[in-house]
Design a protein around this motif. Structure first.
Motif, mmCIF file in Angstrom:
data_model
loop_
_atom_site.group_PDB
_atom_site.id
_atom_site.type_symbol
_atom_site.label_atom_id
_atom_site.label_comp_id
_atom_site.label_asym_id
_atom_site.label_seq_id
_atom_site.Cartn_x
_atom_site.Cartn_y
_atom_site.Cartn_z
ATOM 1 N N SER A 90 9.689 -1.772 5.631
ATOM 2 C CA SER A 90 8.328 -1.917 5.100
ATOM 3 C C SER A 90 7.317 -1.337 6.081
ATOM 4 O O SER A 90 6.296 -0.767 5.663
ATOM 5 C CB SER A 90 8.024 -3.389 4.816
ATOM 6 N N ALA A 134 7.374 2.313 5.450
ATOM 7 C CA ALA A 134 7.019 2.735 4.092
ATOM 8 C C ALA A 134 5.579 2.421 3.713
ATOM 9 O O ALA A 134 5.014 3.088 2.842
ATOM 10 C CB ALA A 134 7.959 2.068 3.091
ATOM 11 N N LEU A 135 4.975 1.418 4.357
ATOM 12 C CA LEU A 135 3.634 0.973 3.976
ATOM 13 C C LEU A 135 2.636 1.252 5.084
ATOM 14 O O LEU A 135 2.980 1.224 6.271
ATOM 15 C CB LEU A 135 3.646 -0.526 3.645
ATOM 16 N N LEU A 151 1.414 3.862 0.281
ATOM 17 C CA LEU A 151 2.755 4.313 0.624
ATOM 18 C C LEU A 151 2.673 5.522 1.546
ATOM 19 O O LEU A 151 1.897 6.446 1.304
ATOM 20 C CB LEU A 151 3.547 4.696 -0.627
ATOM 21 N N GLY A 208 7.689 6.040 2.341
ATOM 22 C CA GLY A 208 7.636 5.037 1.285
ATOM 23 C C GLY A 208 7.746 5.643 -0.096
ATOM 24 O O GLY A 208 8.417 5.096 -0.984
ATOM 25 N N TYR A 250 10.772 4.443 -2.425
ATOM 26 C CA TYR A 250 10.495 3.573 -3.560
ATOM 27 C C TYR A 250 10.222 4.298 -4.878
ATOM 28 O O TYR A 250 10.237 3.664 -5.939
ATOM 29 C CB TYR A 250 9.295 2.672 -3.249
ATOM 30 N N TRP A 271 11.019 -3.815 -0.579
ATOM 31 C CA TRP A 271 9.882 -3.609 -1.480
ATOM 32 C C TRP A 271 9.041 -4.869 -1.658
ATOM 33 O O TRP A 271 7.873 -4.784 -2.078
ATOM 34 C CB TRP A 271 10.368 -3.132 -2.854
#
Length: 256
Positions: A48, A51-52, A67, A71, A75, A123
């Motif tokens: 995370s 990705a974030l 994102l 990310g 995702y 996620w």
């Protein structure tokens, strides 16, 4: 009379040895499961983090959440299907390979699986608030501890639950896969409620099964087999916990 006392003493000693061995076996099961949970949490948190981002990008998914390029790939690209279904494939592979693996090999496979599961569920940090994730995790931990303790201490034979619960799990998997395309809130709500009940039952069932399996095989003294049985027991309880947590999160988690 002397022979009777000798037999009686031997029986008591053997019972004490089994009790001591059972405690050690259960400690290994819960210890291995706990390490797996830590690996999963670390992998999910790390993914995370990659990705974030709070830095604005073209892929905005929340008020202040975006994102990263990683990310987007993780995702939203076809890679997400690999990430989603890899843990399921690994569970079936583990069951097929367990007899050929050593105890050490089975433990390593379990930890790799736990890491893959962490990537698969990372996620949740994009969808739910951090506080609600922690809150639901603690609720799940309390419920799991109570259910597992009941399964370990109850004198009631709940082995008959197995077939019914496994059929329920298969139904949940099919319904969840179908709902990936339907995106029906009603189906998701029903699946989440049924899922919590099924994995609550499996927690007690699997705990009793682990205990009974050890008692039945302890007399053989096969340390390698018991070692692999502990890993398999840890995997079963780990899956019960993770699934119960995910379904409770769907029901009670606060979304970003």
């Amino acid at each position: 009379m002397a022979e009777y006392e000798t037999i009686r003493t031997a029986g008591v000693t053997r019972s004490a040895e089994i009790d001591e061995g059972l405690r050690a076996h259960m400690n290994k099961v819960y210890g291995t499961m706990s390490v797996g949970m830590l690996i999963t949490a670390a992998a999910a948190w790390a993914m995370s983090g990659l990705a974030l981002s709070a830095v604005p990008t073209a892929a905005q998914i929340g008020a202040n959440t975006y994102l990263t390029d990683f990310g987007v790939m993780l995702y939203t690209s076809p890679l997400r299907w690999v990430v989603m279904f890899l843990p399921l494939v690994m569970v079936f592979a583990f069951g097929a390979m367990i007899n050929r693996l050593s105890a050490a090999g089975a433990q390593t496979f379990f930890y790799v699986f736990a890491a893959a599961m962490g990537v698969s569920i990372s996620w949740i940090f994009a969808v739910f608030t951090g506080f609600s994730i922690i809150q639901v995790f603690l609720i799940t931990a309390v419920a799991f501890a109570g259910l597992s303790l009941w399964g370990y201490t109850t004198k009631k034979d709940i082995s008959g639950w197995g077939s019914f619960l496994i059929m329920g799990v298969i139904g949940l998997i099919v319904a969840s896969i179908v709902n990936i395309w339907l995106q029906s809130p009603a189906i998701m709500f029903a699946v989440s409620i049924i899922g919590v009940l099924i994995f609550a039952g499996l927690t007690a069932y699997d705990t009793q099964k682990i205990k009974n399996t050890y008692i039945q095989h302890a007399a053989h003294g096969d340390a390698e087999w018991l070692g692999k049985a502990a890993i398999m027991g840890a995997l079963n309880l780990y899956l019960d916990f993770i699934n119960m947590f995910m379904f409770l999160l769907q029901l009670f988690g606060n979304r970003e």
